[in-house]
Design a protein around this motif. Sequence first.
Motif, PDB file in Angstrom:
ATOM      1  N   ASP A 187       0.800  -1.239   0.000  1.00 48.67           N
ATOM      2  CA  ASP A 187       0.000   0.000   0.000  1.00 48.67           C
ATOM      3  C   ASP A 187       0.828   1.282   0.000  1.00 48.67           C
ATOM      4  O   ASP A 187       0.339   2.328   0.440  1.00 48.67           O
ATOM      5  CB  ASP A 187      -0.943   0.030   1.210  1.00 48.67           C
ATOM      6  N   HIS A 188       2.045   1.259  -0.476  1.00 45.98           N
ATOM      7  CA  HIS A 188       2.847   2.486  -0.433  1.00 45.98           C
ATOM      8  C   HIS A 188       2.187   3.635  -1.175  1.00 45.98           C
ATOM      9  O   HIS A 188       2.266   4.786  -0.750  1.00 45.98           O
ATOM     10  CB  HIS A 188       4.243   2.234  -1.020  1.00 45.98           C
ATOM     11  N   HIS A 189       1.559   3.344  -2.326  1.00 47.14           N
ATOM     12  CA  HIS A 189       0.922   4.442  -3.067  1.00 47.14           C
ATOM     13  C   HIS A 189      -0.258   5.011  -2.315  1.00 47.14           C
ATOM     14  O   HIS A 189      -0.565   6.199  -2.432  1.00 47.14           O
ATOM     15  CB  HIS A 189       0.537   4.004  -4.482  1.00 47.14           C
ATOM     16  N   PHE A 190      -0.952   4.167  -1.510  1.00 48.38           N
ATOM     17  CA  PHE A 190      -2.016   4.695  -0.648  1.00 48.38           C
ATOM     18  C   PHE A 190      -1.419   5.628   0.398  1.00 48.38           C
ATOM     19  O   PHE A 190      -1.867   6.766   0.585  1.00 48.38           O
ATOM     20  CB  PHE A 190      -2.753   3.564   0.080  1.00 48.38           C
ATOM     21  N   HIS A 191      -0.407   5.118   1.115  1.00 48.77           N
ATOM     22  CA  HIS A 191       0.185   5.864   2.230  1.00 48.77           C
ATOM     23  C   HIS A 191       0.799   7.185   1.761  1.00 48.77           C
ATOM     24  O   HIS A 191       0.443   8.261   2.241  1.00 48.77           O
ATOM     25  CB  HIS A 191       1.271   5.025   2.911  1.00 48.77           C
ATOM     26  N   TYR A 192       1.737   7.083   0.834  1.00 46.58           N
ATOM     27  CA  TYR A 192       2.503   8.269   0.446  1.00 46.58           C
ATOM     28  C   TYR A 192       1.722   9.187  -0.485  1.00 46.58           C
ATOM     29  O   TYR A 192       2.054  10.375  -0.619  1.00 46.58           O
ATOM     30  CB  TYR A 192       3.831   7.852  -0.179  1.00 46.58           C
ATOM     31  N   VAL A 219      11.317  12.058  -3.420  1.00 46.23           N
ATOM     32  CA  VAL A 219      11.719  10.750  -2.903  1.00 46.23           C
ATOM     33  C   VAL A 219      10.489   9.857  -2.731  1.00 46.23           C
ATOM     34  O   VAL A 219      10.512   8.663  -3.071  1.00 46.23           O
ATOM     35  CB  VAL A 219      12.482  10.902  -1.570  1.00 46.23           C
ATOM     36  N   LEU A 220       9.399  10.422  -2.225  1.00 41.81           N
ATOM     37  CA  LEU A 220       8.164   9.647  -2.078  1.00 41.81           C
ATOM     38  C   LEU A 220       7.561   9.308  -3.435  1.00 41.81           C
ATOM     39  O   LEU A 220       7.033   8.201  -3.633  1.00 41.81           O
ATOM     40  CB  LEU A 220       7.153  10.430  -1.227  1.00 41.81           C
ATOM     41  N   ILE A 221       7.637  10.243  -4.377  1.00 37.46           N
ATOM     42  CA  ILE A 221       7.135   9.973  -5.724  1.00 37.46           C
ATOM     43  C   ILE A 221       7.957   8.859  -6.372  1.00 37.46           C
ATOM     44  O   ILE A 221       7.398   7.940  -6.998  1.00 37.46           O
ATOM     45  CB  ILE A 221       7.183  11.255  -6.580  1.00 37.46           C
ATOM     46  N   ARG A 222       9.269   8.919  -6.222  1.00 40.66           N
ATOM     47  CA  ARG A 222      10.126   7.874  -6.789  1.00 40.66           C
ATOM     48  C   ARG A 222       9.846   6.520  -6.138  1.00 40.66           C
ATOM     49  O   ARG A 222       9.972   5.474  -6.785  1.00 40.66           O
ATOM     50  CB  ARG A 222      11.598   8.251  -6.612  1.00 40.66           C
ATOM     51  N   ASP A 223       9.470   6.537  -4.883  1.00 39.61           N
ATOM     52  CA  ASP A 223       9.159   5.271  -4.221  1.00 39.61           C
ATOM     53  C   ASP A 223       7.943   4.607  -4.848  1.00 39.61           C
ATOM     54  O   ASP A 223       7.937   3.398  -5.082  1.00 39.61           O
ATOM     55  CB  ASP A 223       8.905   5.500  -2.726  1.00 39.61           C
ATOM     56  N   ILE A 224       6.884   5.362  -5.114  1.00 36.02           N
ATOM     57  CA  ILE A 224       5.630   4.741  -5.550  1.00 36.02           C
ATOM     58  C   ILE A 224       5.460   4.674  -7.065  1.00 36.02           C
ATOM     59  O   ILE A 224       4.769   3.789  -7.578  1.00 36.02           O
ATOM     60  CB  ILE A 224       4.400   5.441  -4.933  1.00 36.02           C
ATOM     61  N   ALA A 225       6.078   5.586  -7.810  1.00 36.46           N
ATOM     62  CA  ALA A 225       5.851   5.634  -9.264  1.00 36.46           C
ATOM     63  C   ALA A 225       7.046   6.242  -9.976  1.00 36.46           C
ATOM     64  O   ALA A 225       6.905   7.183 -10.761  1.00 36.46           O
ATOM     65  CB  ALA A 225       4.581   6.416  -9.577  1.00 36.46           C
ATOM     66  N   ASP A 283       6.049  21.199 -13.324  1.00 33.71           N
ATOM     67  CA  ASP A 283       6.786  20.061 -13.857  1.00 33.71           C
ATOM     68  C   ASP A 283       5.863  19.328 -14.820  1.00 33.71           C
ATOM     69  O   ASP A 283       5.078  18.465 -14.417  1.00 33.71           O
ATOM     70  CB  ASP A 283       7.225  19.153 -12.710  1.00 33.71           C
ATOM     71  N   SER A 284       5.951  19.668 -16.091  1.00 34.64           N
ATOM     72  CA  SER A 284       5.009  19.114 -17.069  1.00 34.64           C
ATOM     73  C   SER A 284       5.198  17.612 -17.268  1.00 34.64           C
ATOM     74  O   SER A 284       4.231  16.895 -17.532  1.00 34.64           O
ATOM     75  CB  SER A 284       5.148  19.844 -18.409  1.00 34.64           C
ATOM     76  N   VAL A 285       6.431  17.126 -17.139  1.00 36.91           N
ATOM     77  CA  VAL A 285       6.661  15.688 -17.300  1.00 36.91           C
ATOM     78  C   VAL A 285       5.952  14.912 -16.204  1.00 36.91           C
ATOM     79  O   VAL A 285       5.246  13.924 -16.468  1.00 36.91           O
ATOM     80  CB  VAL A 285       8.167  15.374 -17.312  1.00 36.91           C
ATOM     81  N   LEU A 286       6.112  15.343 -14.966  1.00 38.24           N
ATOM     82  CA  LEU A 286       5.419  14.682 -13.865  1.00 38.24           C
ATOM     83  C   LEU A 286       3.914  14.814 -14.022  1.00 38.24           C
ATOM     84  O   LEU A 286       3.165  13.845 -13.829  1.00 38.24           O
ATOM     85  CB  LEU A 286       5.855  15.289 -12.525  1.00 38.24           C
ATOM     86  N   LYS A 287       3.466  15.992 -14.375  1.00 39.37           N
ATOM     87  CA  LYS A 287       2.031  16.233 -14.505  1.00 39.37           C
ATOM     88  C   LYS A 287       1.405  15.318 -15.540  1.00 39.37           C
ATOM     89  O   LYS A 287       0.385  14.655 -15.275  1.00 39.37           O
ATOM     90  CB  LYS A 287       1.810  17.699 -14.868  1.00 39.37           C
TER      91      LYS A 287
END
Length: 456
Positions: A187-192, A219-225, A283-287
């Motif tokens: 559930d990391h994507h739920f949590h973070y 860092v949290l974004i890199r963790d989940i996606a 950040d258009s790439v992330l968006k």
Amino acid sequence: ALPHHRAQLGPGVTVLPVGGHRGLTGYAAVVRSEGDHWDLEMPQKAISWLGKPDPEKLPAIRDALQQDKDFDLQYDSQRGIVDPYNGGKFLARMAQLTLIAEQLGEQVIVARFLERLKRYLAVWLDHSSQNRLMYDPSWGGIVSCGCKYEGWGTTARCANYAKSAKTPNCPSLVDVGFDFGNAFYNDHHFHYGYFIYASAVVAKLDPTWSRIYHDKVWVLIRDIANPSAVDPFFPQWRHFDWYAGHSWASGIVANPNGLNQESASEALNAHYAMFLFGTATRDSVLKYTAETLLLLESQSIQTYWQVKTPSDIYPPEYKHDLIGIAWERLVEYQTFFGHHPFFVYGIQFIPVTAVAPIAFDRAWLKDALPAFQKSCEEDKPPLCTESGFIIFLVAAQSLVDKSSAWQAAARLPDSVFALSCAGGNGNTRTNTLHFEASGGNAAGTGTETPLPHQMT
């Protein structure tokens, strides 16, 4: 090609009438492509920070905000003496109130919540929470240490916390159930996702904060996606399955039924949070990456979680109109915390945000809503209300019967929004009324440059 693929196949791909096979996710058809890939086209959908409420309902929303303006985290949550799922949910709750206050022009309330959000996010992002977030080099991710909770109120503490310890005493690392399995990548994507959502709101309102904490949120974004295939610290796309078209929530613990996901709406929330952070930081790439994930996940929710009648996905022996838990090898009409139908419906509407309606086929919802209502009305004792899941009933109702939903929302007891209410503690009366008043309206402010009408 699976059913959700066929609904989105672009030019140059032909579905053949023979040679396919049927599996748990319906008929997988053979396709012929002109190249070595398929192009999937997805229509643009409006995605905003908030919906646009009916003007005549603004006074009631303002009144609710006056009641919620003093909301604050409890002592333990302020100091990170809490699991990251609930810790993130409480921060997102405050962030929602901040956005609504901004939309209503209540700048004093905005300033109060913004100061608190920055302070409480810093506890986690600056590595000073008593339940520490740590980097795990074995699997390449951010995991929680876990908190052996002691005390109450201002005496609360993590008994295993030692600020200077070189070798932390972390119950999460040895107990797969601790912190909802966070240290086992469950559930990391739920949590973070909740932390990223709260960070996006702060970044929108305070660009200076965004520049300081940008890398830590990432860092949290890199963790989940993580979008990078060459990042040496995190794997690419930890949760999202590009072929299945949706996320898997389960982590590294093996199960004979394969991977699973229960709350697909919380997966959607993680993509939404990244979209908002990308919007706030330009950040258009992330968006656009996040929007692609969000649109694919919503399409798969409507295809595989929301069961139509008749269904071309599941056999007639499956008598329900919704999936509670989707596994690779089976589907279940229940949740991990209970079998009541209102749990099954409600868990697919958490959290109540402006993006939630994207996930719902309105015709399906209109047919499914009576069963959701009946399960709450017939529940004795009234666990649907006591658990807070009645909030998700009135939220769903607003998408098909806005007038009745508004009246039902006004009757909700204060107890369903209490921090002690497991289902409702991520929500507030202000946010609930705002959502009800915005249902079916055009998107509110906050939409940036739109994507093309088709995405490849």
